[in-house]
Design a protein around this motif. Sequence first.
Motif, PDB file in Angstrom:
ATOM      1  N   LEU A  62       0.826  -1.205   0.000  1.00 38.02           N
ATOM      2  CA  LEU A  62       0.000   0.000   0.000  1.00 38.02           C
ATOM      3  C   LEU A  62       0.861   1.256   0.000  1.00 38.02           C
ATOM      4  O   LEU A  62       0.645   2.171  -0.801  1.00 38.02           O
ATOM      5  CB  LEU A  62      -0.911  -0.015   1.237  1.00 38.02           C
ATOM      6  CG  LEU A  62      -1.790   1.213   1.412  1.00 38.02           C
ATOM      7  CD1 LEU A  62      -2.868   1.258   0.328  1.00 38.02           C
ATOM      8  CD2 LEU A  62      -2.441   1.233   2.777  1.00 38.02           C
ATOM      9  N   ILE A  63       1.862   1.257   0.887  1.00 38.83           N
ATOM     10  CA  ILE A  63       2.730   2.441   0.965  1.00 38.83           C
ATOM     11  C   ILE A  63       3.408   2.677  -0.377  1.00 38.83           C
ATOM     12  O   ILE A  63       3.465   3.799  -0.887  1.00 38.83           O
ATOM     13  CB  ILE A  63       3.769   2.276   2.098  1.00 38.83           C
ATOM     14  CG1 ILE A  63       3.070   2.302   3.457  1.00 38.83           C
ATOM     15  CG2 ILE A  63       4.824   3.380   2.031  1.00 38.83           C
ATOM     16  CD1 ILE A  63       3.965   2.004   4.632  1.00 38.83           C
ATOM     17  N   GLU A  64       3.880   1.588  -0.983  1.00 36.57           N
ATOM     18  CA  GLU A  64       4.563   1.751  -2.270  1.00 36.57           C
ATOM     19  C   GLU A  64       3.592   2.213  -3.362  1.00 36.57           C
ATOM     20  O   GLU A  64       3.939   3.048  -4.195  1.00 36.57           O
ATOM     21  CB  GLU A  64       5.267   0.445  -2.649  1.00 36.57           C
ATOM     22  CG  GLU A  64       6.649   0.408  -2.009  1.00 36.57           C
ATOM     23  CD  GLU A  64       7.266  -0.978  -1.933  1.00 36.57           C
ATOM     24  OE1 GLU A  64       6.763  -1.900  -2.613  1.00 36.57           O
ATOM     25  OE2 GLU A  64       8.241  -1.128  -1.184  1.00 36.57           O
ATOM     26  N   ASP A  65       2.380   1.663  -3.328  1.00 39.90           N
ATOM     27  CA  ASP A  65       1.393   2.055  -4.350  1.00 39.90           C
ATOM     28  C   ASP A  65       0.988   3.520  -4.225  1.00 39.90           C
ATOM     29  O   ASP A  65       0.671   4.186  -5.205  1.00 39.90           O
ATOM     30  CB  ASP A  65       0.134   1.177  -4.248  1.00 39.90           C
ATOM     31  CG  ASP A  65       0.438  -0.255  -4.657  1.00 39.90           C
ATOM     32  OD1 ASP A  65       1.524  -0.475  -5.225  1.00 39.90           O
ATOM     33  OD2 ASP A  65      -0.394  -1.144  -4.388  1.00 39.90           O
ATOM     34  N   LEU A  66       1.006   4.005  -2.980  1.00 33.11           N
ATOM     35  CA  LEU A  66       0.610   5.399  -2.769  1.00 33.11           C
ATOM     36  C   LEU A  66       1.727   6.368  -3.145  1.00 33.11           C
ATOM     37  O   LEU A  66       1.562   7.574  -3.086  1.00 33.11           O
ATOM     38  CB  LEU A  66       0.235   5.622  -1.301  1.00 33.11           C
ATOM     39  CG  LEU A  66      -1.032   4.918  -0.825  1.00 33.11           C
ATOM     40  CD1 LEU A  66      -1.137   5.001   0.686  1.00 33.11           C
ATOM     41  CD2 LEU A  66      -2.254   5.534  -1.463  1.00 33.11           C
ATOM     42  N   GLY A  67       2.883   5.792  -3.475  1.00 34.51           N
ATOM     43  CA  GLY A  67       4.005   6.648  -3.855  1.00 34.51           C
ATOM     44  C   GLY A  67       4.923   6.941  -2.694  1.00 34.51           C
ATOM     45  O   GLY A  67       5.756   7.834  -2.767  1.00 34.51           O
ATOM     46  N   GLY A  68       4.777   6.187  -1.602  1.00 33.21           N
ATOM     47  CA  GLY A  68       5.677   6.375  -0.462  1.00 33.21           C
ATOM     48  C   GLY A  68       6.882   5.455  -0.577  1.00 33.21           C
ATOM     49  O   GLY A  68       6.989   4.666  -1.514  1.00 33.21           O
ATOM     50  N   TYR A  69       7.799   5.579   0.384  1.00 35.39           N
ATOM     51  CA  TYR A  69       9.003   4.747   0.366  1.00 35.39           C
ATOM     52  C   TYR A  69       9.232   4.142   1.734  1.00 35.39           C
ATOM     53  O   TYR A  69       9.076   4.823   2.749  1.00 35.39           O
ATOM     54  CB  TYR A  69      10.220   5.577  -0.015  1.00 35.39           C
ATOM     55  CG  TYR A  69      10.089   6.234  -1.356  1.00 35.39           C
ATOM     56  CD1 TYR A  69      10.307   5.509  -2.531  1.00 35.39           C
ATOM     57  CD2 TYR A  69       9.716   7.571  -1.454  1.00 35.39           C
ATOM     58  CE1 TYR A  69      10.159   6.107  -3.768  1.00 35.39           C
ATOM     59  CE2 TYR A  69       9.574   8.172  -2.683  1.00 35.39           C
ATOM     60  CZ  TYR A  69       9.799   7.438  -3.845  1.00 35.39           C
ATOM     61  OH  TYR A  69       9.656   8.030  -5.053  1.00 35.39           O
ATOM     62  N   ILE A  70       9.610   2.868   1.723  1.00 33.05           N
ATOM     63  CA  ILE A  70       9.948   2.236   3.003  1.00 33.05           C
ATOM     64  C   ILE A  70      11.454   2.346   3.191  1.00 33.05           C
ATOM     65  O   ILE A  70      12.238   1.857   2.391  1.00 33.05           O
ATOM     66  CB  ILE A  70       9.467   0.780   3.023  1.00 33.05           C
ATOM     67  CG1 ILE A  70       7.944   0.797   3.090  1.00 33.05           C
ATOM     68  CG2 ILE A  70      10.033   0.037   4.231  1.00 33.05           C
ATOM     69  CD1 ILE A  70       7.297  -0.459   2.681  1.00 33.05           C
TER      70      ILE A  70
END
Lengths: 193, 312
Positions: B21-29
């Motif tokens: 989800l985080i990656e799909d939203l354009g965030g980065y882990i």
Amino acid sequence: MDAIEYFEVESPEETGRAYYRRIADIVLLDHNLLRVIKKLHISIDPRIPLFIAVGVTKKIPRVVRVRDIADVNVQERKVTLSIGDETYLAPLLKILWAEYGGDKVIQPDRFTVILNIEGADGHQIEEIPVIDPSESLYKDLIYALLVIQPEGFKVRRQYYGKEKFYLVASENTLPENFEDLVKEKFALMGESL
Amino acid sequence: MNLVPITYKGGIYRHDEIMDLIEDLGGYIIQKHILAQEVVLQALVPREDIELIARIGKPLTGEIIPSPLVGTEIAVVTMSLEIHHLPHASCDVAEYVRRMGAKTNMVGLARGFGKRIAQLNDEERDVINEHDLAVYLLGDFETCIEYKFPVIRRGIHVPIIVLGGPSTETLKKIIDPPVDGYVGNVGRFMHRTKESDELEMLDQVVTEITRVLDKKREEIAKDPPTVSPARLMDVISSQVDEIHEVLSPTPITVQMTGLRVKLPYDHFAPVLKDIVVEEGITIGEVAEILPSRMRDYILLRIKPFSETNIMV
């Protein structure tokens, strides 16, 4: 456990003094040394800089001899030691090996040591000193003081014996009159070196 | 898109959904820890989607904590690695700051102790300068701090926060020229910080770090890096397979305007240089690839927009 009789830290900086009082307290407690110290005075002057710790210990257990840790039973051709306290068994065996030779010292079980020697003097064996606990205690004490002192004070003088000890340390050459300073600090505690 | 740093804590069960989800939203882990049954994710996520992540994470016992220090690398500079300073106070501070999301490295000076004899060598100086911020842990006496601090700050150009035994006011008074932050009453001590007033003291340290870093962020925002460091991390980890064999907790460490890539410089610098970030723009064009003074790692300094005139 008796509380420490006299414990002071002095320094021209009040905040630093309070921190070092806490540090000294914790280090001595961690090293289990509060119970052996009777009086302790620490003086830190960061301006020179100079660290002086002087103190008096409580009565320290005397030298442990064979009779303190074992019963000596002299027979015709052998001597039997019945070990009561095995804390110092290792240093005892080392001494016996050096004295009588490894092949003459037999240990059939944990609490028995047999010496295969003839015509031994039981009293003489009883008097053999095994260990001096004060030696390691003073070493621990000096080590604890080295932990307490500000780091980097690599030039130092230490002394211990006769229930008194001191450590003077600095990063510069020690002042020539440091012994007078030590005596002054002892006088503050009502003692003399 | 405005990315904000957060920490997500939740159960291990279905945590991959949160990561997707985080990656799909354009965030980065940035970092992922698995501790027994719990997962801790340190991530940068779009501000407007925090609500959504919280909602989806709720049935998975997930919670989101804002962590202003995620995505920063901080040097905790301790005067030596002797028992006088370790594990308390150096480790206490380093660990507390780490919990707030920062990547902290402890820099133990070889000859930082003492008053007259304190020194800082070139390797230490360069290592400290590779970080976003340096936290100096000093001692209890103001005389010593006043005397030695000019020596151990020489050549350091990252923001400095000074911690020391004297009060904050005293520290401000004795340190000249001024540094970026001060926290008093955190000098040398030999016990674990667990009382509430001691933890409060560590909270103050975090607050001060956050304040100084926010100021630095504002500065950076005036001339932003050509590409966001987190994005560059993503690009490198998807295109350089060897990075997945590195055993460090953070094979790629994200900084505010750069990255530390924990691969040997000699072999991988040319590889990194030619990696395409987007539409023919390579990393070599948007960042300087430098050898790090820390082991044989690579340090990427992302060039600002004013220098490249590209925004990726």
